[in-house]
Design a protein around this motif. Structure first.
Motif, mmCIF file in Angstrom:
data_model
loop_
_atom_site.group_PDB
_atom_site.id
_atom_site.type_symbol
_atom_site.label_atom_id
_atom_site.label_comp_id
_atom_site.label_asym_id
_atom_site.label_seq_id
_atom_site.Cartn_x
_atom_site.Cartn_y
_atom_site.Cartn_z
ATOM 1 N N PRO A 1 1.963 -2.860 -10.349
ATOM 2 C CA PRO A 1 2.527 -4.195 -10.093
ATOM 3 C C PRO A 1 3.998 -4.149 -9.722
ATOM 4 C CG PRO A 1 2.078 -3.884 -12.439
ATOM 5 C CD PRO A 1 1.420 -2.767 -11.708
ATOM 6 N N TYR A 2 4.748 -3.206 -10.305
ATOM 7 C CA TYR A 2 6.162 -3.092 -9.962
ATOM 8 C C TYR A 2 6.329 -2.667 -8.508
ATOM 9 C CZ TYR A 2 10.926 -1.276 -9.884
ATOM 10 O OH TYR A 2 12.230 -1.015 -9.565
ATOM 11 N N SER A 3 5.541 -1.683 -8.068
ATOM 12 C CA SER A 3 5.631 -1.210 -6.688
ATOM 13 C C SER A 3 5.191 -2.280 -5.701
ATOM 14 C CB SER A 3 4.777 0.049 -6.504
ATOM 15 O OG SER A 3 5.235 1.096 -7.334
ATOM 16 N N LEU A 4 4.217 -3.093 -6.093
ATOM 17 C CA LEU A 4 3.727 -4.146 -5.200
ATOM 18 C C LEU A 4 4.769 -5.236 -4.979
ATOM 19 C CD1 LEU A 4 0.045 -4.565 -6.449
ATOM 20 C CD2 LEU A 4 0.911 -3.169 -4.573
ATOM 21 N N ILE A 5 5.733 -5.354 -5.883
ATOM 22 C CA ILE A 5 6.771 -6.384 -5.760
ATOM 23 C C ILE A 5 8.081 -5.806 -5.246
ATOM 24 C CG2 ILE A 5 8.191 -8.030 -7.074
ATOM 25 C CD1 ILE A 5 5.845 -8.389 -8.977
ATOM 26 N N TYR A 6 8.456 -4.652 -5.771
ATOM 27 C CA TYR A 6 9.811 -4.107 -5.603
ATOM 28 C C TYR A 6 10.151 -3.762 -4.157
ATOM 29 C CZ TYR A 6 13.526 -0.606 -6.157
ATOM 30 O OH TYR A 6 14.665 0.134 -6.047
ATOM 31 N N MET A 7 9.442 -2.807 -3.566
ATOM 32 C CA MET A 7 9.812 -2.333 -2.238
ATOM 33 C C MET A 7 9.562 -3.371 -1.144
ATOM 34 S SD MET A 7 11.415 0.286 -1.348
ATOM 35 C CE MET A 7 12.056 0.930 0.196
ATOM 36 N N PRO A 8 8.429 -4.097 -1.153
ATOM 37 C CA PRO A 8 8.281 -5.158 -0.151
ATOM 38 C C PRO A 8 9.395 -6.194 -0.208
ATOM 39 C CG PRO A 8 6.165 -4.676 -1.141
ATOM 40 C CD PRO A 8 7.191 -3.912 -1.928
ATOM 41 N N THR A 9 9.861 -6.512 -1.427
ATOM 42 C CA THR A 9 10.966 -7.469 -1.552
ATOM 43 C C THR A 9 12.212 -6.940 -0.868
ATOM 44 O OG1 THR A 9 10.088 -8.276 -3.661
ATOM 45 C CG2 THR A 9 12.406 -8.736 -3.192
ATOM 46 N N TYR A 10 12.533 -5.666 -1.093
ATOM 47 C CA TYR A 10 13.709 -5.072 -0.444
ATOM 48 C C TYR A 10 13.580 -5.075 1.064
ATOM 49 C CZ TYR A 10 16.913 -1.546 1.300
ATOM 50 O OH TYR A 10 17.880 -0.890 2.030
ATOM 51 N N GLU A 11 12.438 -4.675 1.583
ATOM 52 C CA GLU A 11 12.256 -4.584 3.035
ATOM 53 C C GLU A 11 12.378 -5.959 3.685
ATOM 54 O OE1 GLU A 11 12.059 -2.010 4.855
ATOM 55 O OE2 GLU A 11 11.295 -0.333 3.682
ATOM 56 N N ILE A 12 11.750 -6.961 3.077
ATOM 57 C CA ILE A 12 11.769 -8.314 3.660
ATOM 58 C C ILE A 12 13.167 -8.904 3.611
ATOM 59 C CG2 ILE A 12 10.924 -10.664 3.352
ATOM 60 C CD1 ILE A 12 8.275 -9.419 2.367
ATOM 61 N N ILE A 13 13.862 -8.777 2.468
ATOM 62 C CA ILE A 13 15.213 -9.328 2.341
ATOM 63 C C ILE A 13 16.162 -8.605 3.300
ATOM 64 C CG2 ILE A 13 17.183 -9.610 0.791
ATOM 65 C CD1 ILE A 13 15.231 -9.998 -1.490
ATOM 66 N N LYS A 14 16.020 -7.292 3.431
ATOM 67 C CA LYS A 14 16.875 -6.537 4.347
ATOM 68 C C LYS A 14 16.685 -6.993 5.784
ATOM 69 C CE LYS A 14 15.890 -2.376 5.712
ATOM 70 N NZ LYS A 14 15.662 -0.906 5.808
ATOM 71 N N GLN A 15 15.452 -7.234 6.194
ATOM 72 C CA GLN A 15 15.189 -7.693 7.555
ATOM 73 C C GLN A 15 15.793 -9.079 7.797
ATOM 74 O OE1 GLN A 15 10.965 -7.457 8.049
ATOM 75 N NE2 GLN A 15 10.924 -5.227 7.762
ATOM 76 N N GLN A 16 15.635 -9.960 6.813
ATOM 77 C CA GLN A 16 16.174 -11.314 6.983
ATOM 78 C C GLN A 16 17.697 -11.302 7.027
ATOM 79 O OE1 GLN A 16 14.255 -14.043 7.603
ATOM 80 N NE2 GLN A 16 12.607 -12.523 7.669
ATOM 81 N N LEU A 17 18.320 -10.485 6.185
ATOM 82 C CA LEU A 17 19.781 -10.408 6.203
ATOM 83 C C LEU A 17 20.290 -9.811 7.507
ATOM 84 C CD1 LEU A 17 20.620 -9.223 2.559
ATOM 85 C CD2 LEU A 17 20.943 -11.498 3.537
ATOM 86 N N SER A 18 19.585 -8.837 8.059
ATOM 87 C CA SER A 18 20.012 -8.240 9.322
ATOM 88 C C SER A 18 19.893 -9.232 10.475
ATOM 89 C CB SER A 18 19.178 -6.992 9.626
ATOM 90 O OG SER A 18 17.820 -7.329 9.835
ATOM 91 N N LEU A 19 18.983 -10.197 10.349
ATOM 92 C CA LEU A 19 18.803 -11.186 11.413
ATOM 93 C C LEU A 19 19.805 -12.327 11.329
ATOM 94 C CD1 LEU A 19 14.888 -11.479 11.494
ATOM 95 C CD2 LEU A 19 16.344 -10.474 13.247
ATOM 96 N N TYR A 20 20.128 -12.766 10.103
ATOM 97 C CA TYR A 20 20.885 -14.000 9.947
ATOM 98 C C TYR A 20 22.269 -13.834 9.334
ATOM 99 C CZ TYR A 20 16.252 -15.971 10.736
ATOM 100 O OH TYR A 20 15.038 -16.280 11.274
ATOM 101 N N LEU B 1 0.830 -1.204 0.000
ATOM 102 C CA LEU B 1 0.000 0.000 0.000
ATOM 103 C C LEU B 1 0.865 1.256 0.000
ATOM 104 C CD1 LEU B 1 -2.704 1.489 0.267
ATOM 105 C CD2 LEU B 1 -2.532 1.173 2.753
ATOM 106 N N ALA B 2 1.891 1.292 0.846
ATOM 107 C CA ALA B 2 2.769 2.463 0.916
ATOM 108 C C ALA B 2 3.558 2.637 -0.380
ATOM 109 C CB ALA B 2 3.722 2.323 2.103
ATOM 110 N N ALA B 3 4.131 1.545 -0.896
ATOM 111 C CA ALA B 3 4.947 1.633 -2.108
ATOM 112 C C ALA B 3 4.104 1.956 -3.332
ATOM 113 C CB ALA B 3 5.705 0.318 -2.325
ATOM 114 N N GLY B 4 2.912 1.354 -3.443
ATOM 115 C CA GLY B 4 2.052 1.629 -4.588
ATOM 116 C C GLY B 4 1.579 3.075 -4.634
ATOM 117 N N SER B 5 1.193 3.612 -3.483
ATOM 118 C CA SER B 5 0.755 5.006 -3.423
ATOM 119 C C SER B 5 1.898 5.955 -3.777
ATOM 120 C CB SER B 5 0.222 5.327 -2.027
ATOM 121 O OG SER B 5 -0.842 4.469 -1.673
#
Length: 386
Positions: free
Chosen positions: A121-140, A53-57
């Motif tokens: 569709p690009y916004s719905l994929i792009y930014m959530p992918t970055y946020e999720i991958i960044k969180q996982q990398l910071s954890l592991y 929602l945030a990235a698409g807007s």
């Protein structure tokens, strides 16, 4: 972000400590606190739908405002110029003036409908992918990857995944912007007749050669810019106005987005020129504007030929419009994205507090009722008071 951790890690600059060392220590403290902030909060992150929602807007708003700059930039990059002693020097101002006189202001918005439909569709994929991958990398992977490496890797993967839906949209948009088609329907049907659905991925490899470095640079600069703005706030002592420890203001987010867009645009301009040429070359033959066959064999061949035939300066065509577009667009995008994201986080925190308050009230009610039970009844049923 946790302000107490920032202040505990900061050192007051003594008379024997250089200013640069004090600033670097402050930046390290702020950066570490920013990285630890999501892990220390009650709710680690937003849901995928909330990120979308945030990235698409943000994508729709920034694309609508900055599309005329994108059209001018694409037109300038598309124009061919030859290095010759008799040829007239290429002038961006003359090219823009002729374009506006010929097609009017409405020509600057050619292809905007398709771009707005494609950015979702690009916004719905792009930014959530970055946020999720960044969180996982910071954890592991924090033990063997630096913070900048985590951001660069997250950006590269987000760009790679996002390119699957971005390339067809960019292909249609760019060919509309340079005047090869009349409207979106004409563009889609014509491209499909040329080679089926695979024709929409013309220049896919050149797009990856642009998207992956662009996103790596963009997110590293973005995260560093966030830290830099927070360092400036800490050094100014903005705790007096109540801003210390809080999320960045809209003005600060605009500064972060503008700095990110400006630096990233300057560093990746030649790659963007190559991508534009690769995406618009196939229909040059169909309209009879050049000789038979495909003009460029690949992104490297395109890069070398532009430099040899048109000069190195041709690799920086459209720099000023793109600089304005990317910097202002990034500022608008980041302000809208962070505003919506912060509102969603605030709502989530309020919901968490409400749930805790309800649980606390229910516990007090149960305790109060248990206290009213007669002693002999408690002993009979072996009920222990709280």
């Amino acid at each position: 972000e946790n302000p107490s951790s920032v202040r505990s890690c900061m050192h007051e600059p003594s008379s024997h400590q250089p200013i640069s060392q004090s600033v670097s220590s402050t930046m390290a403290a702020v950066e570490s606190s920013v990285d630890r902030a999501p892990m220390s909060s009650p709710r680690l992150s937003l849901s995928v739908g909330e990120y979308q929602l945030a990235a698409g807007s943000a994508g729709v708003v920034s694309k609508l405002f900055m599309f005329p700059f994108d059209t001018i930039k694409t037109r300038l990059q598309y124009l061919r110029s030859r290095v010759s002693s008799t040829s007239t020097p290429f002038s961006s101002r003359n090219a823009i003036t002729k374009f506006i006189r010929r097609e009017g202001i409405t020509g600057l918005y050619r292809g905007v409908i398709g771009a707005l439909l494609g950015v979702l569709p690009y916004s719905l994929i792009y930014m959530p992918t970055y946020e999720i991958i960044k969180q996982q990398l910071s954890l592991y992977s924090s033990s063997f990857l630096t913070t900048s490496s985590q951001h660069a890797l997250s950006g590269a993967l987000a760009g790679l995944i996002g390119a699957t839906c971005r390339v067809p949209v960019e292909l249609v948009k760019k060919r509309l912007q340079v005047g090869l088609f009349h409207n979106v329907a004409h563009a889609v049907t014509s491209i499909y007749k040329q080679g089926g659905w695979f024709a929409f991925y013309a220049g896919f490899r050149s797009s990856l050669m642009y998207d992956i470095p662009y996103n790596m640079i963009q997110f590293v600069v973005l995260e560093k810019a966030r830290v830099f703005v927070r360092v400036v706030r800490e050094l100014k002592g903005n705790e007096k106005d109540g801003r210390q420890g809080k999320s960045l203001s809209d003005v600060e987010n605009a500064v972060v987005g503008g700095m990110t867009g400006m630096l990233t645009s300057l560093l990746t301009e030649p790659l963007d020129v190559v991508r534009t040429r690769m995406m618009t070359q196939r229909l040059v033959t169909a309209t009879g504007r050049s000789g038979a066959g495909i003009e460029y064999k690949g992104w490297w061949n395109c890069l070398v030929r532009i430099g040899k035939e048109e000069g190195i300066h041709a690799l920086f065509k459209g720099t000023l419009p793109r600089l304005a577009m990317v910097s202002l667009g990034s500022a608008i995008w980041y302000v809208v994205y962070e505003s919506i994201r912060n509102q969603l986080l605030l709502r989530a925190q309020m919901e968490t507090k409400t749930k805790k308050s309800r649980l606390s009230k229910s516990s007090l009610t149960v305790s109060h009722k248990l206290c009213k039970i007669p002693v002999h009844t408690k002993r009979r049923y072996r009920i222990l008071t709280l």
